[in-house]
Design an enzyme around this catalytic site. Structure first.
Site, PDB file in Angstrom:
ATOM      1  N   GLU A 187       0.829  -1.212   0.000  1.00 18.83           N
ATOM      2  CA  GLU A 187       0.000   0.000   0.000  1.00 18.83           C
ATOM      3  C   GLU A 187       0.856   1.251   0.000  1.00 18.83           C
ATOM      4  O   GLU A 187       0.541   2.230  -0.689  1.00 18.83           O
ATOM      5  CB  GLU A 187      -0.948  -0.011   1.207  1.00 18.83           C
ATOM      6  CG  GLU A 187      -2.096  -1.006   1.059  1.00 18.83           C
ATOM      7  CD  GLU A 187      -3.073  -0.945   2.215  1.00 18.83           C
ATOM      8  OE1 GLU A 187      -2.829  -0.165   3.164  1.00 18.83           O
ATOM      9  OE2 GLU A 187      -4.082  -1.684   2.192  1.00 18.83           O
ATOM     10  N   HIS A 221     -10.251   2.054   0.398  1.00 12.38           N
ATOM     11  CA  HIS A 221     -10.731   1.131   1.426  1.00 12.38           C
ATOM     12  C   HIS A 221     -12.260   1.009   1.426  1.00 12.38           C
ATOM     13  O   HIS A 221     -12.816   0.232   2.216  1.00 12.38           O
ATOM     14  CB  HIS A 221     -10.269   1.595   2.810  1.00 12.38           C
ATOM     15  CG  HIS A 221      -8.791   1.445   3.023  1.00 12.38           C
ATOM     16  ND1 HIS A 221      -7.864   2.328   2.503  1.00 12.38           N
ATOM     17  CD2 HIS A 221      -8.062   0.511   3.687  1.00 12.38           C
ATOM     18  CE1 HIS A 221      -6.645   1.950   2.853  1.00 12.38           C
ATOM     19  NE2 HIS A 221      -6.735   0.850   3.564  1.00 12.38           N
TER      20      HIS A 221
END
Length: 332
Positions: A187, A221
């Site tokens: 990420e 997310h």
């Protein structure tokens, strides 16, 4: 690109420039690339049957007690996020997505300059923050902010080598590998290094990059809402939990993105952002109210350490991250 031009490029806080002195990329292309990198990362989680989640079509609240919001029982034919084969497939997918995004950044630098292969490799490494950094101090800033939660962890006796510290159960398994190592690493590679690189090449100021780029990290997310809705029985309560949970996650991941972007740009290294990400995943979101209720006789000390953590964070953040020679942030 001459050696002199190459040296200037590494030290130029506004990014590489073309023959006319203008940034190599227009800001519109930087936006497109940032969104594309985010889409590549999230899309890799759904690219195949091995990475996609699957839920039974006949759930509709079955297996969930009336009036109680709880996770339902998993059916045999379903694929949930924490299933070992799903984790393995997704870790491979996001690793490939990260490599793809890094290669894209290298291709952008290569096609935008007349640099040699070696110069392109060095420029790419610098722009992606693939350096060790010059100090350990940036890695200590996030733990300082978490002085209060760390004290609560001490009271729980779950700090390393305390009575209830169980590293094997928490870290040495697939969930631990995903949550504390490969997940944060990939990420940060994509949402920090690869997303920030085009904005730097477009001549964005460090301040704009800090506050402009983390939203894509937060929005990435949002797909967890579908997982939550299904796992909690597809009820109205489950939908509300999914929406509220995703909204909360959007807020705190965006706030963390500001912090991680600042660490990355100030130090010119990906490692402080990665260590901060892994540390925050280990600690979870601070729960000061719960901690005060659990240890009321330590109430004032808990509050004091939370406040000291905030003061210490504000003091150390600009001082402990200053890195002479960072290509992203000019030295004072």
């Amino acid at each position: 690109m001459s050696l002199l031009d190459y040296t200037k490029a590494l030290l130029n806080p506004t990014g590489l420039t073309g023959p006319s002195g203008l940034p190599l990329l227009p800001i519109s292309i930087a936006h497109i690339l940032a969104l594309s990198f985010a889409a590549i990362y999230v899309g890799s989680l759904y690219v195949s049957n091995h990475t996609r989640l699957s839920f039974a079509t006949d759930v509709d609240g079955k297996g969930v007690s009336a009036g109680v919001l709880q996770e339902r029982e998993r059916k045999a034919n379903e694929r949930w996020r924490d299933d070992p084969d799903v984790i393995r497939a997704r870790l491979i997918a996001v690793s490939m997505a990260s490599l793809t995004c890094c290669t894209a950044v290298e291709a952008i630098i290569a096609t935008s300059t007349n640099a040699t292969v070696l110069e392109v490799m060095n420029l790419t490494r610098k722009h992606l923050g693939f350096t060790l950094g010059s100090s350990l101090r940036p890695h200590l800033i996030t733990p300082i902010l978490f002085l209060g939660p760390l004290y609560a962890t001490y009271l729980q006796q779950t700090l390393p080598f305390q009575k209830f510290w169980f590293p094997k159960q928490k870290f040495l398994n697939l969930i631990g590998l995903r949550t504390y190592t490969l997940g944060p690493l990939t990420e940060e590679i994509v949402f920090r290094a690869c997303v920030l690189a085009p904005y730097h090449l477009a001549g964005c100021s460090p301040t704009k990059m800090v506050f402009l780029t983390p939203l894509s990290f937060g929005l990435a997310h949002a797909h967890h809402a579908w997982d939550t809705y299904n796992r909690y029985g597809r009820t109205r309560q489950a939908a509300l939990k999914a929406v509220l949970g995703s909204t909360f996650q959007l807020i705190y991941t965006t706030l963390f993105g500001f912090h991680a972007a600042y660490l990355f740009l100030r130090t010119g290294s990906l490692l402080p952002a990665f260590s901060a990400h892994a540390f925050c995943n280990i600690m979870g979101f601070p729960e000061v109210a719960y901690e005060i209720r659990t240890w009321p006789h330590r109430k004032y000390l808990i509050i004091l350490l939370y406040l000291l953590g905030i003061v210490g964070y504000v003091y150390t953040l600009p001082r402990w991250t200053e890195t002479p020679g960072s290509i992203f942030w000019p030295s004072a």
